[in-house]
Motif scaffolding. Structure first.
Motif, PDB file in Angstrom:
ATOM      1  N   THR A  74       0.885  -1.377   0.033  1.00  0.00           N
ATOM      2  CA  THR A  74       0.082  -0.104   0.146  1.00  0.00           C
ATOM      3  C   THR A  74       1.020   1.060   0.079  1.00  0.00           C
ATOM      4  N   PRO A  85      -4.966   3.029  -4.159  1.00  0.00           N
ATOM      5  CA  PRO A  85      -5.932   2.351  -3.541  1.00  0.00           C
ATOM      6  C   PRO A  85      -5.488   1.168  -2.507  1.00  0.00           C
ATOM      7  N   CYS A  86      -6.157   1.134  -1.481  1.00  0.00           N
ATOM      8  CA  CYS A  86      -5.957  -0.093  -0.485  1.00  0.00           C
ATOM      9  C   CYS A  86      -6.216  -1.374  -1.208  1.00  0.00           C
ATOM     10  N   LYS A  87      -5.162  -2.067  -0.841  1.00  0.00           N
ATOM     11  CA  LYS A  87      -5.289  -3.659  -1.555  1.00  0.00           C
ATOM     12  C   LYS A  87      -6.404  -4.294  -0.531  1.00  0.00           C
ATOM     13  N   PRO A  88      -7.290  -4.909  -1.258  1.00  0.00           N
ATOM     14  CA  PRO A  88      -8.698  -5.606  -0.404  1.00  0.00           C
ATOM     15  C   PRO A  88      -7.813  -6.570   0.590  1.00  0.00           C
ATOM     16  N   LEU A 135      -9.120  -5.776   4.347  1.00  0.00           N
ATOM     17  CA  LEU A 135      -9.606  -4.281   4.372  1.00  0.00           C
ATOM     18  C   LEU A 135     -10.942  -4.294   5.218  1.00  0.00           C
ATOM     19  N   THR A 172     -11.850   2.239  -0.057  1.00  0.00           N
ATOM     20  CA  THR A 172     -10.602   1.693  -0.685  1.00  0.00           C
ATOM     21  C   THR A 172      -9.326   2.768  -0.746  1.00  0.00           C
ATOM     22  N   CYS A 181      -5.468   2.983   5.148  1.00  0.00           N
ATOM     23  CA  CYS A 181      -6.189   1.729   4.808  1.00  0.00           C
ATOM     24  C   CYS A 181      -6.088   1.110   6.260  1.00  0.00           C
TER      25      CYS A 181
END
Length: 143
Positions: free
Chosen positions: A56, A61-64, A103, A108, A112
């Motif tokens: 990240t 965007p945040c990785k799920p 997450l 997202t 995060c």
């Protein structure tokens, strides 16, 4: 001003290094933490490790989800010698200690926030030239 220039130089060097890494090296950076980093508070493990390993980053965007394997890289390389399943993935022959990061919430965008879960599962990987290059998932040991 000198501090800013140094910071930018370090950032550019890190980005250049990330671009030059092999798929196996990227796999190791994103998924292997052996031995498990001990000094992190359990509730902060995922956020800290994902940032430290450049999974990240601000502005991205945040990785799920992401999984860290707490086993030697050689054990994951050995999975590539196992017979692949019907989808072409290889599984480790024994369960491994893992931290599964998921997450929290639906947003997202950074910052995060992740939930960490400790499990012992088999790891499924995609292999290229005998090396793991993608963590395809995990599965619980058969009962």
């Amino acid at each position: 001003m000198a501090g800013w220039a140094l910071c930018m130089a370090l950032l550019l060097a890190a980005l250049a290094g990330a671009e030059g890494e092999s798929r196996y090296e990227k796999f190791l950076r994103q998924h292997v933490d052996y031995p498990r980093t001990p000094s992190l508070a359990a509730h902060r493990y995922c956020e800290t490790m994902l940032a430290r390993r450049r999974v990240t980053a601000p502005g991205r965007p945040c990785k799920p989800s992401n999984t860290f394997v707490h086993a030697p890289a050689e054990d994951l390389v050995a999975a590539c010698t196992q017979t692949p399943d019907a989808t072409g993935f290889h599984s480790t022959s024994v369960p491994m200690d893992l931290t599964a990061c998921r997450l929290r919430g639906g947003d997202t965008r950074p910052p995060c926030a992740y939930r960490a879960r400790q499990v012992q599962h088999h790891v499924r990987v995609a292999c290229l030239n005998g090396l793991p290059v993608h963590l395809a998932g995990t599965h619980a040991p058969a009962a």
